[in-house]
Design a protein around this motif. Structure first.
Motif, mmCIF file in Angstrom:
data_model
loop_
_atom_site.group_PDB
_atom_site.id
_atom_site.type_symbol
_atom_site.label_atom_id
_atom_site.label_comp_id
_atom_site.label_asym_id
_atom_site.label_seq_id
_atom_site.Cartn_x
_atom_site.Cartn_y
_atom_site.Cartn_z
ATOM 1 N N GLY A 186 0.828 -1.193 0.000
ATOM 2 C CA GLY A 186 0.000 0.000 0.000
ATOM 3 C C GLY A 186 0.863 1.243 0.000
ATOM 4 O O GLY A 186 2.094 1.159 0.040
ATOM 5 N N SER A 187 0.235 2.407 -0.009
ATOM 6 C CA SER A 187 0.989 3.653 -0.109
ATOM 7 C C SER A 187 1.829 3.944 1.125
ATOM 8 O O SER A 187 2.758 4.761 1.081
ATOM 9 N N SER A 188 1.544 3.267 2.249
ATOM 10 C CA SER A 188 2.321 3.481 3.472
ATOM 11 C C SER A 188 3.560 2.605 3.547
ATOM 12 O O SER A 188 4.423 2.817 4.418
ATOM 13 N N GLY A 189 3.687 1.614 2.665
ATOM 14 C CA GLY A 189 4.878 0.785 2.680
ATOM 15 C C GLY A 189 4.654 -0.554 2.013
ATOM 16 O O GLY A 189 3.563 -1.128 2.106
ATOM 17 N N ASN A 190 5.708 -1.051 1.355
ATOM 18 C CA ASN A 190 5.611 -2.281 0.575
ATOM 19 C C ASN A 190 6.839 -3.167 0.791
ATOM 20 O O ASN A 190 7.972 -2.685 0.737
ATOM 21 N N SER A 191 6.580 -4.443 1.028
ATOM 22 C CA SER A 191 7.665 -5.413 1.109
ATOM 23 C C SER A 191 7.088 -6.812 0.977
ATOM 24 O O SER A 191 6.033 -7.117 1.556
ATOM 25 N N THR A 192 7.755 -7.649 0.192
ATOM 26 C CA THR A 192 7.305 -9.017 -0.066
ATOM 27 C C THR A 192 8.481 -9.967 0.066
ATOM 28 O O THR A 192 9.581 -9.668 -0.421
ATOM 29 N N CYS A 193 8.262 -11.083 0.718
ATOM 30 C CA CYS A 193 9.273 -12.135 0.808
ATOM 31 C C CYS A 193 8.866 -13.291 -0.096
ATOM 32 O O CYS A 193 7.723 -13.752 -0.049
ATOM 33 N N THR A 235 16.237 -20.500 -0.733
ATOM 34 C CA THR A 235 16.551 -19.135 -1.150
ATOM 35 C C THR A 235 15.418 -18.190 -0.738
ATOM 36 O O THR A 235 14.262 -18.412 -1.100
ATOM 37 N N ASN A 236 15.773 -17.164 0.016
ATOM 38 C CA ASN A 236 14.810 -16.170 0.482
ATOM 39 C C ASN A 236 15.209 -14.803 -0.053
ATOM 40 O O ASN A 236 16.347 -14.366 0.137
ATOM 41 N N ILE A 237 14.295 -14.126 -0.701
ATOM 42 C CA ILE A 237 14.596 -12.781 -1.191
ATOM 43 C C ILE A 237 13.448 -11.839 -0.795
ATOM 44 O O ILE A 237 12.317 -12.266 -0.579
ATOM 45 N N LEU A 238 13.781 -10.565 -0.707
ATOM 46 C CA LEU A 238 12.786 -9.534 -0.482
ATOM 47 C C LEU A 238 12.633 -8.698 -1.744
ATOM 48 O O LEU A 238 13.639 -8.358 -2.387
ATOM 49 N N VAL A 239 11.400 -8.374 -2.091
ATOM 50 C CA VAL A 239 11.131 -7.367 -3.101
ATOM 51 C C VAL A 239 10.695 -6.111 -2.359
ATOM 52 O O VAL A 239 9.650 -6.103 -1.698
ATOM 53 N N ASP A 240 11.521 -5.093 -2.409
ATOM 54 C CA ASP A 240 11.312 -3.820 -1.741
ATOM 55 C C ASP A 240 11.404 -3.949 -0.221
ATOM 56 O O ASP A 240 11.232 -5.026 0.352
ATOM 57 N N ALA A 241 11.687 -2.818 0.400
ATOM 58 C CA ALA A 241 11.764 -2.739 1.866
ATOM 59 C C ALA A 241 11.248 -1.370 2.265
ATOM 60 O O ALA A 241 11.981 -0.528 2.778
ATOM 61 N N SER A 258 18.760 -13.586 1.125
ATOM 62 C CA SER A 258 19.879 -13.538 0.193
ATOM 63 C C SER A 258 20.089 -12.152 -0.397
ATOM 64 O O SER A 258 21.228 -11.765 -0.688
ATOM 65 N N ALA A 259 18.990 -11.389 -0.607
ATOM 66 C CA ALA A 259 19.113 -10.078 -1.229
ATOM 67 C C ALA A 259 17.774 -9.355 -1.160
ATOM 68 O O ALA A 259 16.724 -9.974 -0.985
ATOM 69 N N VAL A 260 17.853 -8.038 -1.311
ATOM 70 C CA VAL A 260 16.670 -7.200 -1.479
ATOM 71 C C VAL A 260 16.684 -6.669 -2.903
ATOM 72 O O VAL A 260 17.690 -6.093 -3.348
#
Length: 260
Positions: free
Chosen positions: A9-16, A22-28, A50-52
């Motif tokens: 949402g507009s207040s913040g975004n992050s997806t694992c 293997t674990n990655i994040l899309v956005d923080a 592993s990475a963002v």
């Protein structure tokens, strides 16, 4: 594959996204503490990320990066123009900053970014591949071009923007310049545009779709889901069989697990 939208949402975004080990994040775009709390809830240590991967430099996608890199030394992949435009760029340890190539492999995962239309320096969506499984990610996108549609087709899982209801936006309290930005080809995708883009994509036998970046002011989860559902049904698709919709939230996690 397991996917966990920690916040959207507009207040913040992050997806694992998890593919095997293997674990990655899309956005923080939420605090490092919230990222850690979300990861703890799914049994993933922050140190095991592993990475963002950063889609673009707007604050609601990067606000937690400085602390994540300072405290946990996570690698951050972003386009050069995106790195340069980040408000927190000077706070990121140089060793953590990686320029995003056209494709790269991490563990058993292949990552392929692609350009999207948004008012940022060099915004991207992502395709993630592991074996025969494809997960795609495209939010903050004003217009779905043919090239973007082709990138998103035949995904097993798709995180896709359903930002606003056009009527709610037009009659809402936002100033005109902001309404014009959101409605523009470099703004955000409406519920209607999301639904028709999904209807026109080539699909696998079944696709799980996360409706993401739902506006708090100009949309509601139930409105997004009902609008997209109606369009898909009008296009002859069977909800729950051809496509399963999942709505996302700014303040709680939504997960999909054990996908083959």
């Amino acid at each position: 594959m397991k996917l966990h939208v920690l916040a959207s949402g507009s207040s913040g975004n992050s997806t694992c996204i998890q593919f095997g080990d293997t674990n990655i994040l899309v956005d923080a775009g939420i605090s490092a503490r919230r990222v850690k709390t979300g990861l703890d809830a799914i049994g993933v240590a922050v140190e095991d990320v592993s990475a963002v991967f950063v889609t673009h430099e707007h604050t609601d996608h990067i606000s937690g990066l400085a602390m994540l890199t300072k405290k946990y030394h996570l690698p951050v992949y972003a386009k050069p123009a995106t790195l340069a435009a980040m408000s927190c760029r000077d706070l990121l340890p140089p060793a953590c900053c990686r320029e995003l190539p056209d494709s790269l492999d991490i563990g058993n995962l292949r990552i392929e970014p692609f350009s999207i239309s948004h008012d940022a320096a060099d915004p991207v969506g992502f395709n993630f591949f592991s074996g025969q499984t494809k997960c795609s990610f495209a939010t903050d996108i004003g217009f779905v071009t043919d090239s973007v549609r082709k990138r998103l087709e035949n995904s097993d899982v798709l995180v896709f923007e359903s930002n606003h209801d056009v009527d709610m936006l037009q009659t809402g309290s936002y100033p005109w310049y902001l309404k014009k930005r959101i409605l523009g080809n470099r703004g955000h995708l409406s519920n209607n545009d999301c639904g028709w883009a999904l209807a026109r994509m080539a699909k696998k036998q079944h696709t799980d779709v996360f409706l993401a970046h739902i506006s708090k002011e100009n949309n509601r989860p139930d409105v997004a889901e009902s609008t997209v559902s109606r369009i898909l049904e009008e296009a002859g698709l069977n909800l729950g069989e051809d496509i399963t919709l999942h709505v996302t939230y700014p303040d709680r996690m939504v997960s999909l697990e054990n996908q083959e």
